[in-house]
Design an enzyme around this catalytic site. Structure first.
Site, PDB file in Angstrom:
ATOM      1  N   ILE A 190      16.112  -6.577   7.966  1.00 38.03           N
ATOM      2  CA  ILE A 190      16.794  -5.578   7.144  1.00 38.03           C
ATOM      3  C   ILE A 190      17.359  -6.209   5.881  1.00 38.03           C
ATOM      4  O   ILE A 190      17.212  -5.671   4.770  1.00 38.03           O
ATOM      5  CB  ILE A 190      17.909  -4.888   7.957  1.00 38.03           C
ATOM      6  CG1 ILE A 190      17.312  -4.056   9.086  1.00 38.03           C
ATOM      7  CG2 ILE A 190      18.767  -4.002   7.048  1.00 38.03           C
ATOM      8  CD1 ILE A 190      18.338  -3.497  10.050  1.00 38.03           C
ATOM      9  N   HIS A 450     -16.633  -5.400   1.819  1.00 31.49           N
ATOM     10  CA  HIS A 450     -16.319  -6.346   0.749  1.00 31.49           C
ATOM     11  C   HIS A 450     -16.199  -5.591  -0.568  1.00 31.49           C
ATOM     12  O   HIS A 450     -17.015  -4.708  -0.864  1.00 31.49           O
ATOM     13  CB  HIS A 450     -17.435  -7.387   0.620  1.00 31.49           C
ATOM     14  CG  HIS A 450     -17.244  -8.320  -0.539  1.00 31.49           C
ATOM     15  ND1 HIS A 450     -16.340  -9.346  -0.525  1.00 31.49           N
ATOM     16  CD2 HIS A 450     -17.848  -8.351  -1.759  1.00 31.49           C
ATOM     17  CE1 HIS A 450     -16.389  -9.985  -1.673  1.00 31.49           C
ATOM     18  NE2 HIS A 450     -17.298  -9.411  -2.452  1.00 31.49           N
TER      19      HIS A 450
END
Length: 480
Positions: A190, A450
């Site tokens: 956090i 790709h």
């Protein structure tokens, strides 16, 4: 019986409407059970309202802002300005959309939704204090505790203290303005995520972490690309340091920090305390129901999420393990299916991903090399750097890697670690691979599109097999 007191007979009662609770309620209802769901505050719990969703909305905006400001490297330029109140309003709209959707799902599946404070008065009874002083006694056949967690406090830094300048992650997601100076106590997930976001919004951020380094739950080498980015963005990291007090000063709130080099004073407009979370089990009357709770407030459960009391289950942040929304969701499904007597309902958490939504992202699943070695495996690793990945280069994000951990004897994939853009998405493929127990060779033989970041997983598998294509030298091998 007092005035306004009623009694309800319930088949399945779920306490808490967060990701564990509402999912359990929906799954149980769809399996033919009559479900009553009790929520103290807002449907969706911490995650949807003041946690996962709003934080990721702010992080996404901060990332876009950062990318726009970095456009000169690509020959792009623009006058970029931040309208922070409008951003907060947009974030709130995202939250409303999701919580509203959950409420519709609950209603559409016949789940009875009640609001109020619930606590056990026995192993088959609850008492619900509703708004308006109404009281309801609920007799149930089965119950699921899914009350979640709350931010842990730090001595000397009470939430709301110093005129509201000491805040938790809840308040940090709804500030009225971008603080000029933000001190964050706690360098976990956090603290790092919100620290980077606010630095990109314009705050001068200092993160104070008591451990040897930020994000201590992750391997040190995973954090190197992230550390470089944080420091390049002007975020100060004070590690092996702890805040020992604060006072109002002429220049705002002054935070006294003890560091290895001595004491320092940090000026702050806000202090965000992000030192972990505590389970919400202390006001549930669990002892009255006979449910065992450990010294830290966690409820012990078996692999069907049932407590030591037959018919009472627990899921999410109130049980031991990582406080992750997706883990809570999985546990909620298991508990509901166990109650419905579905065959095979059992928790199996060997492939639970952990993600830091920083930039670059950090994600892991399964075992690290050290954990696999400690478990007795003959460990082999294969790593592929993003500096050799075409898609990463086109994104201007070459700092990171994909690493696979496998069993050298069987070829089974045991775990994976990823650092880079989209790591939170790529980890899903690797989590499935670990869950299915596939061989590293299977990953190498899977044709990947790709150019994609995901190709790095296939390339790491090639390295693991000793057949690297796009790198020279050895980036892995059997651990000695």
């Amino acid at each position: 019986m007092v005035v306004g007191e009623t009694t309800l007979e319930a088949d399945v009662v779920v306490i808490g409407a967060g990701p564990g609770g509402y999912v359990a309620a929906l799954r149980a209802a769809r399996l033919g059970r009559k479900v009553t769901l009790i929520e103290r505050e807002a449907v969706g719990g911490v995650c949807l309202n003041v946690g996962c969703i709003p934080s990721k909305a702010l992080i996404a905006a901060a990332h876009d802002l950062y990318r726009l400001r970095q456009g000169a490297a690509y020959g792009l330029s623009a006058d970029v300005r931040l309208d922070f109140p409008r951003l907060i309003a947009w974030k709130d709209g995202v939250v409303r959309t999701l919580t509203g959707g959950v409420e519709k799902l609950l209603k559409g599946n016949g789940v009875e939704l009640l609001f109020g404070e619930a606590f056990f008065t026995g192993p088959r009874e609850l008492r619900l204090l509703e708004t308006g002083d109404a009281v309801m006694n609920i007799r149930f056949r089965t119950a699921i505790v899914a009350t979640g967690s709350r931010p842990a406090t730090l001595p000397g830094f009470p939430f709301g203290g110093f005129g509201g300048r000491v805040i938790s992650s809840t308040e940090a997601l709804s500030l009225k303005e971008v603080p000029e100076r933000l001190v964050i106590l706690g360098g976990g997930v956090i603290g790092v995520e919100l620290g980077q976001a606010y630095a990109r919004f314009g705050s001068r951020v200092t993160i104070v972490e008591a451990a040897e380094r930020i994000l201590p739950a992750f391997e040190a080498d995973l954090l190197r690309p992230l550390r470089r980015r944080l420091q390049a963005e002007g975020i100060e990291l004070l590690e092996r340091a702890r805040a020992i007090g604060a006072a109002e000063g002429e220049n705002g709130l002054m935070v006294l920090v003890e560091t290895p080099e001595g004491e320092r004073e940090l000026a702050a407009d806000y202090v965000l305390v992000a030192v972990g979370r505590r389970p919400n089990t202390d006001a549930l009357g669990l002892e009255t129901a006979g449910v065992q709770v450990d010294g830290r407030g966690y409820i012990a459960v078996n692999d069907r999420q049932m407590t030591n009391v037959e018919g009472i289950y627990a899921v999410g942040d109130v049980v031991p393990g990582l406080p992750l929304a997706h883990k809570a969701t999985a546990e909620g499904k298991v508990a509901a299916e166990a109650i419905a007597e579905e065959a095979g309902a059992a928790a199996d958490f060997r492939a639970v991903p952990m993600v830091v939504y920083s930039d670059p992202e950090v994600a892991t699943v399964g075992m690290t090399a050290a954990e696999a070695e400690a478990a007795g495996f003959r460990v082999k690793v294969g790593m592929f750097p993003l500096a050799a990945n075409g898609r990463a280069l086109t994104l201007g994000e070459k700092d990171g890697f994909v690493r696979l951990v496998g069993d050298a004897e069987t070829g089974a994939l045991l775990g994976a670690q990823v650092v880079g853009p989209g790591a939170s998405e790529l980890i899903a493929e690797l989590a499935l691979a670990v869950e299915m127990g596939i061989r590293v060779e299977d990953l190498a033989l899977t044709v990947h599109a790709h150019p994609t970041f995901a190709e790095a997983a296939m390339e790491a598998a090639d390295v693991w097999l000793g057949k690297p294509v796009h790198v020279l030298g050895k980036l892995g091998g059997v651990l000695k």
